[in-house]
Write an enzyme that holds these catalytic residues in place. Sequence first.
Site, PDB file in Angstrom:
ATOM      1  N   SER A 591       0.842  -1.192   0.000  1.00  0.00           N
ATOM      2  CA  SER A 591       0.000   0.000   0.000  1.00  0.00           C
ATOM      3  C   SER A 591       0.887   1.255   0.000  1.00  0.00           C
ATOM      4  O   SER A 591       1.638   1.474  -0.945  1.00  0.00           O
ATOM      5  CB  SER A 591      -0.971  -0.029   1.178  1.00  0.00           C
ATOM      6  OG  SER A 591      -1.968   0.945   1.040  1.00  0.00           O
ATOM      7  N   ASP A 666      -8.922  -4.882  -6.123  1.00  0.00           N
ATOM      8  CA  ASP A 666      -8.518  -3.789  -5.235  1.00  0.00           C
ATOM      9  C   ASP A 666      -9.379  -2.558  -5.494  1.00  0.00           C
ATOM     10  O   ASP A 666      -9.316  -1.961  -6.569  1.00  0.00           O
ATOM     11  CB  ASP A 666      -7.041  -3.467  -5.459  1.00  0.00           C
ATOM     12  CG  ASP A 666      -6.439  -2.668  -4.318  1.00  0.00           C
ATOM     13  OD1 ASP A 666      -7.198  -1.935  -3.646  1.00  0.00           O
ATOM     14  OD2 ASP A 666      -5.215  -2.756  -4.110  1.00  0.00           O
ATOM     15  N   HIS A 698      -7.634  -5.111  -1.548  1.00  0.00           N
ATOM     16  CA  HIS A 698      -6.375  -4.400  -1.330  1.00  0.00           C
ATOM     17  C   HIS A 698      -5.339  -5.240  -0.592  1.00  0.00           C
ATOM     18  O   HIS A 698      -4.139  -5.072  -0.793  1.00  0.00           O
ATOM     19  CB  HIS A 698      -6.643  -3.101  -0.551  1.00  0.00           C
ATOM     20  CG  HIS A 698      -5.451  -2.219  -0.437  1.00  0.00           C
ATOM     21  ND1 HIS A 698      -4.657  -1.898  -1.517  1.00  0.00           N
ATOM     22  CD2 HIS A 698      -4.892  -1.589   0.640  1.00  0.00           C
ATOM     23  CE1 HIS A 698      -3.680  -1.095  -1.123  1.00  0.00           C
ATOM     24  NE2 HIS A 698      -3.794  -0.905   0.168  1.00  0.00           N
TER      25      HIS A 698
END
Length: 728
Positions: A591, A666, A698
Site C-alpha cells: 500500500s 482492489d 487491497h
Amino acid sequence: MYKKLLFTLPVLVALSQAGYSQKKSFTMQDAVLGLTSNLAVENIKQLHWIPGTTQFTQQAGTNSDALVSFAVPGLKADTLFKLSELNSMLSNAGLPALKKMPAINWLNSSMAYFTQGNNLVSINIDGNPSAIQALGLQEGFENLYAVPGTGNQVAYTVGNNLYVQPVTRNNSKAVAVTNEANKDILNGQAVHRNEFGIDRGIFWSPKGNLLAFYRMDQSMVADYPIVNWNETPATVKNIKYPMAGKTSHQVQLGVYNVSTGQTVFLQTDKDQYHTCITWSPDEKQIYVALLNRDQNHMWLNQYDAATGKLIQTLFEEQDTKYVEPQHALSFVPGKNDEFIWWSQKDGYMHLYLYNTKGKQLRQLTKGAWVVNELLGFNTKSNEVIISASKESAMEKHAYAVNLGSSAIRRLDEAAGTHTVEVSSNGQYLLDSYTSEANPRTIELRPAKGAKLQTLLAAKNTLSEYATANVEQVTLKADDGTPLYGKLITPANMDKSKKYPVIVYLYNGPHVQLVKNSFPASGNLWYDYLTQRGYVVFTMDGRGSSNRGMAFESAPFRQLGTPEMSDQLKGVDYLKALPYVDASRMGVHGWSYGGFMTTSLMLKHPDVFKAAVAGGPVLDWSMYEIMYTERYMDQPQTNAEGYATNVLLDKTKNLKGKLMVIHGTDDDVVVWQHSVKLLKNAVDNNVQLDYFVYPGHPHNVRGKDRVHLMQKITDYFDLYLKPENSQLP
C-alpha cells in the site's frame, strides 16, 4: 586462571550455538498464520464489563461453554448461562443450535444480544437467563446498530436503504426510514470513504427516540470498473471512486423521528465533510464537525434536531496544512453543558474541556505526546480515563486526568502496550498488555491503588523457536528528529560474516510499525527471514503516526520525499554495520509501503538490488480525494508536488529487480496503478516482474497470504542470496 578462561569461552559459545540449533524453526505457515492458530497467545474470551455494573464476563468451563460473570471487588462468580442452556432455549424458539458460544453484545445490565442468520436473538438476564427473543430481520441486513443502554430499537441497512425495527416480545416488522430507488444514493452507511474516524452511518439518540443517519449521493462521481474474473465471460461491477481533484460525493445528515415517522435534514453544505456526529444528552441538539474540501478549516456546529436549523457555530479550527477531526464529542457525565473535544491545535492530539457555548474551559492534557483513546469517566474522582503515549511513543498506557485541575496520573505499572477496558463508573480497569518480553498479561486493577488480581499470565508460545535477536535503534532525520526502528538479526548470527538485508516499511499516515509489543520482532515473517540468513530492518520515518502533527505532516504536499530521506538514513546505518552486505539489500512494503518501495527503486536506483511492492499507489492523482487532498492538496493547486512524486513515468530509472503485486479486486488502490506502470516499462523496454492475486481486494488475507509471503521470500532468495546464479 587466564588459561582456564581461554578454554571455557569457546565451550560456552559452542554450547550456546548448540542450544540455538535445538530450537525449532518457523515454517512459512507459522510465520504468516501462526499467531492466529497454532502459536496463538492465550487470551480470555469475551472479557467485557457489563454496562451499568462492576461485573465483568468471560467464557469459562472445560470447553469455554459457559458465560460467567465476576462481581468486583470480591470476584464472586456467577454462571449466566451455558451453551447447552442457550441451545435449549433456541430449540424452544424454533432456532438451530449453536456449536460454540456466540459473541455477546451487552446493551445494559440485564439485556444482551447476538445475531444468528437473519435473527437478532436478545437475552434477558436477571441473575439467570429468563428468556430469549428472536427478532427476524430483513434478509441481507448490514450495519446493525441497537440503541445503547435500552436496546428497544435496532436500525440497519439493506442495500442502500435504512430500516428501524422495535425489539418487542411479538415479532415486530421493520419500518423503512428511506425508500430510495437510486442505487447511487446510500442511507445509513459510512461516508467519505471512512476517513475522519468515520466507521458507521447510524447514530441513535440517547433514549432511542430519534435516529440520525448519513445520506450520501454519489451519482455525480465517476464509475470505476472492478472486474470479476471468476465468471466466464468476466463481469464488471462499477463502484464510485472519487479521485483527487475530481468530483466528490455529496453528504447530508438526516434525523428520523421514531414516533412520527418523519425525517428532517440538517441545513449543512452538502459539499463539506461531515464528521464527529454527536447527540446532546437531552436529544434536542446534534453536533457536527464540518470540514472544507481543502481540509484546512473546520467548524463545530450545533443544530436543532427537530428542525435541522443551525443554532450556532461553537468554534472554528484552521491550519496552514490540514485539520483532521476524528472523534465525537464526549459529554461529561451529569453535565449536559460540558464536553471533551480532541484537537491537534498545539501540535499534538490532546483533550480540551469546552462548554456548549463554545468556550474553552481548560486544556486537559498537554505535552510532546498524544492521546490515543478516551476510555471512560470516573465520576467519583471527577476524572476522565485515557490511553496515551506519554511514557514513550512506542508504548501505550492508561491515565486518569482530573477534569478540574488537569492533574494526570498513570493507572498501570508494567512497560509495554496496554489495552484497557473501563467499568461504567470508571473505578475498575481490565488491563491487557504485552511487551517484547511479555506475550500477554491481563490484570484487574482499581482506578486507585495496586492491582486486585492477575487474571492471565500467558505463556510464550514461541519459547521453543529460534526467534530473532531484536535491537532498538534510534536514528536522526535531516532536521534532527529522532526516528525509531528495530534491527532484527539471526539468533545464531556470526558477526564475522556478511548478511543480506531486507528493509520492511510503510512510513505513511496513521500507521506505526515499531512498538513495544509481542512478538519482539513485530512480525514472525521477520523471524522467518532471519532463519534464512537475512538481517531485517524496519523504521517509522516522518509521516508515520503517534508522534504529533509536525512529524506526521512532514510530507505535506510532497508525499514520499521526506520519507525516502528518512529511510535512506536507515540504509546508511545498515551499511555501517560490519556484518551487512550493502551490495545485497532488498526492500518490501504494501500500500503506502508499496509506494515507498517503488519510489526508492525508481528514484534511488543504486541502493537496493531487489524489491517487492504490493498494492502500490503510483500516481496520487488516481487515489481517493479525502486522503490524498489532505496530504497533497488538489492537483490543480499542487501540480509540482503531484508530478514530482508520480512513478508511472520513471521505470527507465530501474536498475535492480522489482516485482509488483496487486489484487485484481482492489477498490482502495485500484489495479490501474500497476497496470499503467507495466505499460511504461514496456514502452521503455524495461523488464520488471509482476504477479496478481485473482479475487483479492487491497490485501491478500487468509490461506492465500501464505502463498503471497512465499512468493515474496522466494523473490528475495533469488536475487539476494550469494549462492544464486541470478544475483545481478
